[in-house]
Each structure stands twice: as C-alpha cells, then as structure tokens.
Design a protein around this motif. Structure first.
Motif, PDB file in Angstrom:
ATOM      1  N   ILE A 167       0.839  -1.205   0.000  1.00 32.60           N
ATOM      2  CA  ILE A 167       0.000   0.000   0.000  1.00 32.60           C
ATOM      3  C   ILE A 167       0.870   1.251   0.000  1.00 32.60           C
ATOM      4  O   ILE A 167       0.660   2.175  -0.788  1.00 32.60           O
ATOM      5  N   HIS A 168       1.867   1.288   0.897  1.00 34.43           N
ATOM      6  CA  HIS A 168       2.782   2.421   1.006  1.00 34.43           C
ATOM      7  C   HIS A 168       4.052   2.081   0.228  1.00 34.43           C
ATOM      8  O   HIS A 168       4.759   1.130   0.575  1.00 34.43           O
ATOM      9  N   TRP A 169       4.351   2.862  -0.809  1.00 30.15           N
ATOM     10  CA  TRP A 169       5.419   2.514  -1.747  1.00 30.15           C
ATOM     11  C   TRP A 169       6.564   3.518  -1.698  1.00 30.15           C
ATOM     12  O   TRP A 169       6.354   4.716  -1.477  1.00 30.15           O
ATOM     13  N   THR A 170       7.782   3.006  -1.918  1.00 28.04           N
ATOM     14  CA  THR A 170       8.994   3.817  -2.017  1.00 28.04           C
ATOM     15  C   THR A 170       9.547   3.671  -3.433  1.00 28.04           C
ATOM     16  O   THR A 170       9.792   2.553  -3.889  1.00 28.04           O
ATOM     17  N   HIS A 171       9.738   4.790  -4.126  1.00 26.44           N
ATOM     18  CA  HIS A 171      10.209   4.756  -5.511  1.00 26.44           C
ATOM     19  C   HIS A 171      11.705   4.470  -5.575  1.00 26.44           C
ATOM     20  O   HIS A 171      12.504   5.075  -4.851  1.00 26.44           O
ATOM     21  N   LEU A 172      12.078   3.567  -6.479  1.00 24.70           N
ATOM     22  CA  LEU A 172      13.474   3.184  -6.677  1.00 24.70           C
ATOM     23  C   LEU A 172      13.954   3.647  -8.052  1.00 24.70           C
ATOM     24  O   LEU A 172      13.164   4.100  -8.884  1.00 24.70           O
ATOM     25  N   PRO A 173      15.256   3.515  -8.333  1.00 22.59           N
ATOM     26  CA  PRO A 173      15.775   3.915  -9.650  1.00 22.59           C
ATOM     27  C   PRO A 173      15.170   3.077 -10.776  1.00 22.59           C
ATOM     28  O   PRO A 173      14.657   1.970 -10.559  1.00 22.59           O
ATOM     29  N   MET A 174      15.244   3.607 -11.989  1.00 23.79           N
ATOM     30  CA  MET A 174      14.801   2.871 -13.163  1.00 23.79           C
ATOM     31  C   MET A 174      15.495   1.515 -13.200  1.00 23.79           C
ATOM     32  O   MET A 174      16.702   1.416 -12.957  1.00 23.79           O
ATOM     33  N   PHE A 175      14.723   0.470 -13.503  1.00 23.18           N
ATOM     34  CA  PHE A 175      15.279  -0.880 -13.414  1.00 23.18           C
ATOM     35  C   PHE A 175      15.725  -1.437 -14.767  1.00 23.18           C
ATOM     36  O   PHE A 175      16.823  -1.976 -14.890  1.00 23.18           O
ATOM     37  N   LEU A 176      14.887  -1.348 -15.761  1.00 25.18           N
ATOM     38  CA  LEU A 176      15.240  -1.812 -17.108  1.00 25.18           C
ATOM     39  C   LEU A 176      15.155  -0.655 -18.084  1.00 25.18           C
ATOM     40  O   LEU A 176      14.233   0.174 -18.018  1.00 25.18           O
ATOM     41  N   PHE A 177      16.119  -0.627 -19.002  1.00 23.50           N
ATOM     42  CA  PHE A 177      16.175   0.407 -20.021  1.00 23.50           C
ATOM     43  C   PHE A 177      15.992  -0.238 -21.400  1.00 23.50           C
ATOM     44  O   PHE A 177      16.417  -1.386 -21.609  1.00 23.50           O
ATOM     45  N   PRO A 178      15.402   0.460 -22.338  1.00 25.53           N
ATOM     46  CA  PRO A 178      15.342  -0.075 -23.699  1.00 25.53           C
ATOM     47  C   PRO A 178      16.730  -0.128 -24.316  1.00 25.53           C
ATOM     48  O   PRO A 178      17.648   0.580 -23.885  1.00 25.53           O
ATOM     49  N   ALA A 179      16.893  -0.987 -25.324  1.00 29.64           N
ATOM     50  CA  ALA A 179      18.165  -1.058 -26.043  1.00 29.64           C
ATOM     51  C   ALA A 179      18.535   0.310 -26.589  1.00 29.64           C
ATOM     52  O   ALA A 179      17.666   1.123 -26.923  1.00 29.64           O
TER      53      ALA A 179
END
Length: 568
Positions: A167-179
């Motif tokens: 319910i309560h979320w903490t944002h993390l860095p981008m995980f996957l990037f496009p080629a």
C-alpha cells in the motif's frame, strides 16, 4: 579544478542539493536544435566532476554520475541548448529504505497534484502494466511499464518501487532500459515490454531474476522475443540475455508473443506462460525448464488455453496462481488470468476484458472447470498476481486502452492490491487486508443511511454499505464536477454508473444478475473501485482528470452505511 565550468547564458538553469559521497545521479538530456550539443555540468564543492553531453535531438539520452565525494552539489545547464527531462539522486546503500530523490522533471511529466491520493502512481511520466509483482527478501517489489519523458505510451522502460504492505510505496531507480538503438528516437518502436520476476538463491542472499519481452517494431523474423536479467541487490539489473528467440513453430501464430509470466508449478519446475494469438483468437502458451535458477533450457509444452469468442483477440499478460491450497497439492485448483486485447462485450459495449478461468493444473496441462470475468468495470487491466505467504495477491493497471490515444495524455494509477480467493465456483478479489490501514477518520455512520447528502471532504474515502437483504435495490449518487458517477443495484445487477458527457453512449459497467449483501466502495482522485460481497463482484473505473467526488447521496434501503476518510 577548483571552480565550476558554468556556461555564461541568460538561460542558465541551476539545481543545487547536498549529497553524501557515493550518491548516484540519473539524468536524461537532449539537444534542442539539430547540430547542437546538449551539456550538463556537475560539480561538488565547486569542483567539476562530470559534464555529460549529447548531440541527440529526437530523444533524451541517459547518463549516470557517481559522486566520489560529498557536499554541496550543483547541476548547471544552458536551457537554450539543452533540454533536461528528469534528474533524480539516490544512495545505493540506503535507497531501499529511503528511495530516490527527484530533483527535476519536465512540467509535462509531473505527477498529478492529489495530496490525499492513496493509489500507486509513478514519480513522473507514463505508466501502464504492472510487472514482476512479488515479494523478495521480505520486501514487496512492483516493477511497471514506464516512459519517463511524456504522459503517453512510448519507448518502454521498467520503473520500480518497494513496499512492506503493498500500500505504502517507495520509488526506486529505473530498473530496465530499452536497447540503445530504441532510445535514439521517441517513435515508440519498442523497448522492455511486460514480464515477471522470481526469487533466486544467490551467494549473498536472495536475488531477483526478471523475464520480459523485448519488442522491436518490424524486426525480422521476430518483433517480440523473451529476455531475462538477474539483479543481485534488488536495485540494479544485470545484463539481459535472450531465453526465447522465436515463437513455437507449426501453430500459425501471429507476431504476438509476449508478457512472460514465470512461476513454480506443482511438479516443482519453473513454468512460463506467454500470451499470443492465432487465426481464431487468443492463446496462452506454456513452457518449462529444469534449470533451478530459470536462466536457460526453456522448452515449449503446448497451448494450455484458448479464447476465441471475440475473434482475433490476443491473450496478453497471463498469470497463474494456486487457489486455496499449496501448489504441490493435487487437490489445489489454479486460476489462469489474462487480458483480452481489443475484445468487446456485445451486451455492454465494454472493451479489453480480463478473464479468470479456474481448473486443474498438473504442470503440463490445464483442465478448465469454470470461468468468470475478473472485473465488471474493465479498468483493472494486465492483472498480475503472486502467492504472498499463504494466498495470492494481485494488482492491475487502473486504466483501459480505450481511454488512451496518441493525442490524449494522462497519468494513471495502479489498483489497490487484491487478494485472490476461491469460494465454491467463484473467484473473489477483495482488497488486501492492509487497505484497512488507510482508514484515517470516520466521516459518517448515520447520515448517508438516512438519505442525507454527505460531504466527502478530500474525496479520498471508503464507503461501506450493508443491505437489508441480498440484492436490495439502492442508488448511490456522487457529486463530481466533471462526470456523472454512481453505483446502482437493481434487477439487472450491480452497476457503476458513468458518463463523461462526450455525447456518445457510454458502455454499461454491469455485473449482470449480481445480488450482493455488502459493498465496499473506494473513491480517489481519478478512480472508483467497488467490491461487493468480499470481492465476489469487483468493478473498477478510471475517471478522467483528477477532480474529486464532493458528496454522496443514497436512495433505497440500507441496513447501515459508514464512510471513512482515507489517507496514506
């Protein structure tokens, strides 16, 4: 160097902050004019440490900068030559607890200003399908389809967040990037499409292996192939490797071949579901591997389910979970859930339906016993579930592709997390128990039931109705500034009443024949979620814009009616 190399320009933009040594900056820039150069200068305590630059003009280029020393940090750029999309900072040692710190995002990509909102939204940009929803090393992880540079679908990345209670979320860095070659233009040619995640035992604890579809438009012979990557720390993904380079032969499948969902089967082996279609309709494909880490050796077992009532409809975002028992118990039944892209219900006009089929699964074959629609509101799409402790829990994109066009942009949310339960020959999807933690104060316990109009303050509320008998007729009308909205129960069944005033006849959001006794109704800026009889009938509808419901009025019999103000 002891002084900053800051461009002399009347359009100079500066971002300042204090950071510890080891802090990582993620940023995206592009040049404003063809032939020009975008450049951003990073300094710490007046010492230049980086000056990322690019000549790209069509799409933003990504850069990562690690601060070797801590202190007063300055980011400077000439806004006449350089466009800056997003900058955020994080420290790898504390990011799982503290999250990222967003320093800049373009005004176009800003999240909506809904201080009382309690649904998950990205910190910037566009979001659609949930991916890799699961619990790893005690933390709930949510990955999601993400485009950071606009508010409509484009080249896909994976965003990432963590939570203890979902319910309560903490944002993390981008995980996957496009080629890299897909990031050169903002033409939506492909990227990291939807997928799933599994826990893997590693030398330093639990690791996360993700599976996803890489889509490249017009690539030959396959537009869509399946890739996998391993994260040892739950923050950064390692290199991706192809695990399924081609579709199975001899099935006359279209190029739809996507959304790998990996789970542990009743035989202890990793299984993978993929959505596709043939010339008749949607199909769900099944693969397996004997590799305990799921990294290789995937073998096609066959088509385990077909949906051809809607013609050339693709099955996508499949998932499968055991209901009411352990996966290795032969008496346990399984729920197969998938979305039906482009489907249309002729009775109600609703589009892009989600189906859940319950049956027996032995690891190789699935024998269907009954099926039902997962959500009569249709705006809980790409539902993905996992077994959290003793029972499955799932989450979905709180939107529908019929709301989206290349001209209309909107930031969207995820649904509340939902339990997935079996009750006889029915699947129930009530909100997770943790949703009750949102109850902040009780606004009313008598006036609404008495027929009075009750103000809803911030509009973020839960309404609980108990009816004098199953199916007792009522209508709950909401005062919303932009749309007609309500909930109604009569002889036709349970309905969400919705009309955006477009002049076109809206679909009917109806659970035909439903006769509930109790309802929980969740209102938030941009959405309504209805759970009747512990989720026996669940309906979700996205509301355009971010205005809130101002008041509620009930007509018809109610044994009781209570309203709670909700707050994260």
């Amino acid at each position: 160097m002891t002084s900053q190399t800051i461009p002399a320009s009347p359009a100079l933009e500066i971002i300042e902050a204090e950071f510890a040594a080891g802090t990582v900056l993620h940023l995206w820039i592009k040049a404003r004019e063809t032939g020009g150069t975008a450049k951003l200068f990073v300094s710490v305590e007046r010492n230049d440490i980086a000056d990322p630059s690019t000549r790209r003009t069509e799409e933003f280029e990504f850069f990562a900068v690690t601060l070797g020393t801590g202190g007063h940090t300055v980011l400077a750029y000439d806004a006449e030559t350089t466009a800056l999309s997003v900058v955020y900072a994080f420290h790898p040692q504390t990011v799982l607890e503290e999250g990222i710190r967003v320093l800049h995002h373009d005004m176009r990509t800003a999240p909506p200003q809904v201080p009382a909102g309690y649904h998950f939204r990205p910190p910037f940009g566009w979001m659609n399908d949930p991916n890799g929803f699961g619990r790893f090393a005690g933390r709930g992880h949510l990955f999601y389809q993400h485009y950071p540079h606009g508010l409509r679908w484009n080249t896909m990345h994976w965003g990432h967040a963590v939570s203890t209670d979902l319910i309560h979320w903490t944002h993390l860095p981008m995980f996957l990037f496009p080629a890299d070659h897909l990031s050169e233009k903002d033409d939506g040619r492909g990227g990291a499409f939807s997928g799933s995640a599994i826990p893997i035992s590693g030398p330093e604890g639990q690791e996360i292996r993700v599976f996803y579809t890489e889509h490249v438009r017009d690539r030959q012979p396959e537009e869509q192939i399946q890739l996998s990557a391993l994260s040892r720390d739950g923050i950064v993904a390692g290199p991706s490797e192809v695990v399924l380079p081609v579709r199975p032969e001899g099935l006359n499948l279209t190029t739809d071949f996507r959304d790998p969902y990996v789970f542990k089967g009743p035989d202890g082996r990793w299984k993978m579901l993929l959505g596709s279609r043939d010339r008749s309709g949607g199909v769900v494909l099944l693969y397996e591997t004997t590799d305990p880490k799921g990294a290789a050796g995937w073998t096609f077992l066959g088509i385990i389910h077909r949906e051809d009532r809607f013609g050339m409809t693709a099955a996508e975002c499949p998932c499968m979970v055991p209901l009411g028992g352990k996966a290795d118990d032969p008496d346990t039944r399984w729920a197969l859930i998938f979305g039906l892209l482009t489907s249309r219900d002729p009775a109600t006009g609703r589009r892009n339906l989600t189906s859940v089929t319950v049956g027996r699964f032995d690891g190789r074959k699935f024998l269907s016993e009954f099926e039902q629609e997962l959500d009569f509101g249709s705006d809980a799409y790409a539902f993905q579930a996992f077994v959290d402790g003793d029972e499955p829990v799932g989450i979905a994109w709180l939107a529908n592709w019929t709301d989206f066009s290349k001209k209309d942009d909107f930031p969207t949310a995820m649904t509340l997390p939902r339990r997935v339960l079996l009750d006889g020959d029915a699947v129930l999807t009530p909100p997770s128990v943790a949703a009750e933690s949102l109850r902040h104060t009780q606004l009313d316990e008598a006036a609404l039931a008495a027929g009075e109009t009750v103000p809803l303050e911030s509009g973020a509320v839960e309404i609980v109705l108990s009816l004098p008998e199953p199916g007792a007729a009522f209508e709950l009308a909401f005062d919303h500034p932009d749309v007609k909205l309500g909930v109604k129960l009569d002889g036709d069944g349970l309905a969400i009443l919705f009309d955006a005033g477009s002049g076109k006849e809206p679909p009917r959001y109806l659970a035909s024949g439903a006769k509930p006794s109790e309802l929980r109704i969740f209102l938030d800026a941009g959405s309504i979620e209805v759970f009747a009889d512990n989720g026996r009938w669940t309906g979700t509808k996205r509301i355009p814009g971010f205005s809130t419901v101002r008041s509620a009025t009930l007509t018809g019999a109610a044994a009781s009616a209570k309203i709670w103000q909700l707050k994260l």
